[in-house]
Design an enzyme around this catalytic site. Structure first.
Site, PDB file in Angstrom:
ATOM      1  N   GLU A  46       0.866  -1.182   0.000  1.00 17.25           N
ATOM      2  CA  GLU A  46       0.000   0.000   0.000  1.00 17.25           C
ATOM      3  C   GLU A  46       0.894   1.220   0.000  1.00 17.25           C
ATOM      4  OE1 GLU A  46      -2.546   0.263   3.403  1.00 17.25           O
ATOM      5  OE2 GLU A  46      -3.304  -1.765   3.130  1.00 17.25           O
ATOM      6  N   ASP A  57      -5.733   8.240  11.204  1.00 15.81           N
ATOM      7  CA  ASP A  57      -4.378   7.786  11.534  1.00 15.81           C
ATOM      8  C   ASP A  57      -3.927   8.219  12.911  1.00 15.81           C
ATOM      9  OD1 ASP A  57      -3.302   6.290   9.247  1.00 15.81           O
ATOM     10  OD2 ASP A  57      -3.782   8.125   8.148  1.00 15.81           O
ATOM     11  N   TYR A 171     -11.130  -4.803   3.719  1.00 14.29           N
ATOM     12  CA  TYR A 171     -10.148  -4.391   4.731  1.00 14.29           C
ATOM     13  C   TYR A 171     -10.865  -4.351   6.082  1.00 14.29           C
ATOM     14  CZ  TYR A 171      -6.235  -1.454   6.475  1.00 14.29           C
ATOM     15  OH  TYR A 171      -5.150  -0.943   7.149  1.00 14.29           O
TER      16      TYR A 171
END
Ligand SMILES: Cc1ncc(COP(=O)(O)O)c(C=O)c1O
Lengths: 262, 394
Positions: A46, A57, A171
């Site tokens: 990725e 994040d 995912y």
């Protein structure tokens, strides 16, 4: 078979997926590290296109993104580097970024540039299927897989939605939380993966917080792929020495292969 | 009826958030829909708006300001007199009651100027809820008085060190907390963010316009010609605009922060100088670079210092129903001083932008015209900044 699907073959092969922020700690490092990851056993890389406001994040990838932006990394440059890297490595490369840089680039232009650079798929953590129809249609035309995410909070209905709409793989976000290396895999992870597994035959890859070979082998037992990000970024802080990074990836590979019996 | 089912005002709005939050937003939307249809919910909101927040706030004819401008009559909607000193209490109270109804105990909020943080802290203290407020480090510095107020009321203030260390980064951090703790209630402070926030916050703030409409009819026998409000995220502006949307003869004007001037790039005026993008879960006008990175902003007022704006404003701009202008730091200071001198009212720096624009417009209009300015907050919190800008040592 799509390029991403090949990462899960032969049947029973568990994929190791590695994340790097493009341009962290430098553009040269990205060009060196991606082939190294491929050689050390990653099945997919990725490539993170840095965004100014990475709200999914944790501290590690926030910092690497900020640093990369300071280095002048742009989506255009990421596409260029992807073009170079896809010549050098034989594994699928996917972009991971937020929706605004893609939207701002123009969905059509972005997807055709991705296809031209040998990119196989796109992961956008702030684009749920509910908002993804446009990008789905356009990416599909370019032969790109738009990979959706599921989380422990996802309801049965949302699992079915992602199962229908995700391409390449799904995912699974292992924790309710942001990215970042963690000491422990959550206790209810197996139950979560099973819930999704009962709904779909799509490959399921688990990420967020996974950092050690022990954690990876626990995931490989229940899922089709293991995604490692923040731990890799941490090991890239010292630019000159990627030996410990290669070592980590090899041992992740080893622990996963033990499970799949290869 | 806007927004539509998917939370869109025309092309703007939506839910661009991590999957973890999608079920949480669903739960919120359902809970709000039920509360919205429940008379008991609104009667508690109204009773507390009256007895706790001090509503209705007056509509005040600013005679000396009017005289000074020599044109249209200027009325001020006195949100500065509401409890905690700004319109922010309306939304904090509404969402606080909703949170309690949903059985939530832990509340998080973001704040820029600190006004929303103070309002959230007050409501949480009143309702006995835990309150954590994220605030950019830069804002903690420039609005230190409000930090102290929040802490006095039992809130935990967490300075945010990332990015530009202002409101945008405080929202990022609040969203990260929420993704990590999906049982928490996120008490968002403006008409921004993913659906259903823009409509929910608008509903709670629309009390401003409802009162204004009745008050101006009582005082002048007709609707105003202009309504002017400052626009950060856009909640005080939508709050006063909403009841007048169908009255085409009423001109709605939103005032953004031009900072050091639109041409310098150092401003916070996404409607005037931005392009369409996605920030904090919603599609709207955004200040961004050509590469889709969110730009750093500047305004003398922390409450306007934000690169995005509520999706309904983007819709109102495109449709032409509202118009938007921008006022610089210097001009806002002029507006600030003017209101202090002519009326003995110290405005917050945010509505000082609207005051400046109203004064400028009034001068060029006939005496028969009326302007209503939403005086969204009072200026106590801004004393340090104003003193510094005027070169005064306190
Ligand atoms: C007094 C005052 N007015 C206006 C604003 C701007 O917010 P909004 O545009 O949502 O009304 C703030 C924000 O902190 C404020 O404190």
């Amino acid at each position: 078979m799509s390029k991403i699907a090949s990462a899960f073959s032969p049947p029973g092969h568990k994929a190791l997926i590695a994340y790097v922020t493009v341009g962290y700690p430098s553009v040269e490092a990205t060009l060196k590290v991606v082939p190294l990851l491929a050689d050390s056993g990653a099945d997919i890389v990725e490539l993170g296109i840095p965004f100014s406001d990475p709200l999914a994040d944790g501290v590690t990838i926030q910092k690497s993104s900020f640093h990369a932006l300071q280095n002048g990394v742009t989506p255009r440059l990421c596409l260029e580097l992807a073009g170079q890297l896809s010549q050098k490595v034989n594994i699928p490369l996917v972009f991971m970024t937020y929706y605004n840089p893609v939207f701002s680039y123009g969905l059509d232009k972005f997807c055709s540039a991705c296809a031209g650079s040998g990119i196989s798929g796109i992961i956008i953590p702030d684009l749920p299927p509910d908002e993804g129809s446009d990008l789905e249609a356009i990416s599909q035309r370019q032969g790109l897989d738009l990979i959706y995410l599921l989380a422990p909070t996802s309801t049965g209905e949302r699992i079915r939605l992602a199962a229908q709409r995700s391409r390449g793989f799904i995912y699974l976000v292992s924790v309710t939380g942001v990215t970042g290396a963690r000491d422990r895999v959550p206790a209810d992870l197996e139950a979560f993966v099973t819930r999704v597994r009962n709904t779909t035959a799509q490959p399921l890859c688990v990420g967020f917080g996974i950092s050690t070979p022990e954690q990876a082998s626990r995931i490989a037992r229940i899922a089709d792929g293991v995604i490692v990000g923040s731990r890799i970024i941490q090991l890239m802080e010292k630019e000159d020495d990627f030996a410990s990074l290669a070592e980590l990836v090899r041992s992740l590979r080893g622990s996963i292969d033990k499970i799949s019996g290869q | 009826m806007l927004p539509d089912e998917r939370g869109y005002f025309g092309d703007y709005g939506g839910q661009f958030v991590p999957e973890t939050l999608m079920p949480v937003l669903d739960e919120l939307a359902t809970a709000y829909k039920e509360a919205r249809a429940d008379k008991a919910f609104w009667s508690e909101f109204e009773a507390l708006s009256r007895d706790y927040s001090g509503r209705p706030t007056p509509l005040y004819l600013a005679e000396r300001l009017t005289e000074n401008c020599g044109g249209a009559r200027i009325f001020l909607k006195r949100e500065d007199l509401a409890h905690t000193g700004a319109h922010k209490i309306n939304n904090a109270l509404g969402q606080g009651l909703l949170a309690r109804r949903m059985g939530k105990r832990r509340i998080i909020a973001e704040t820029g100027a600190g006004q929303h943080g103070v309002a959230a802290a007050a409501v949480c203290a009143k309702l006995g809820l835990e309150c954590i407020v994220y605030m950019g480090e830069e804002d903690v510095r420039r609005q230190s008085l409000n930090v102290f107020r929040m802490r006095l009321m039992g809130a935990e203030v967490r300075p945010v060190h990332g990015g530009s260390r202002t409101l945008k980064d405080a929202i990022n951090e609040a969203i990260r907390d929420w993704v990590t703790n999906p049982d928490t209630y996120y008490l968002l402070g403006s008409v921004v963010g993913p659906s259903p926030y823009p409509v929910m916050v608008r509903d709670f703030q629309s009390v401003i316009g409802k009162e204004t409409r009745q008050q101006i009819l009582d005082k002048s026998g007709r609707l105003p010609d202009y309504i002017i409000a400052c626009v950060g995220g856009g909640s005080n502006a939508i709050g006063i605009f909403y009841s007048f949307l169908n009255d085409k003869e009423v001109n709605l004007i939103g005032v953004e922060a031009a900072g050091r001037g639109l041409s310098t790039g150092e401003h916070a005026a996404p409607l005037m100088a931005g392009t369409v993008g996605v920030l904090h879960g919603t599609k709207s006008y955004v200040l961004q670079t050509k590469d889709g990175q969110i730009r750093e902003t500047h305004s003398i007022s922390a409450g306007l210092d934000y690169p995005g704006v509520g999706p309904e404003h983007s819709y109102l701009k495109d449709s032409g129903r509202a118009t938007y202008v921008a006022v610089t730091d210097q001009e806002a200071l002029e507006g600030f001083k003017l209101l202090c001198k002519t009326e003995g009212i110290v405005p917050a720096l945010e509505p000082a932008h609207a005051i400046f624009h109203a004064a400028k417009m009034a001068s060029s209009l006939e005496k028969e015209k009326t302007i209503v300015v939403n005086l969204s907050g009072r200026g106590d919190k801004d004393m340090d900044i104003v003193a510094q800008a005027l070169g005064v040592k306190l």
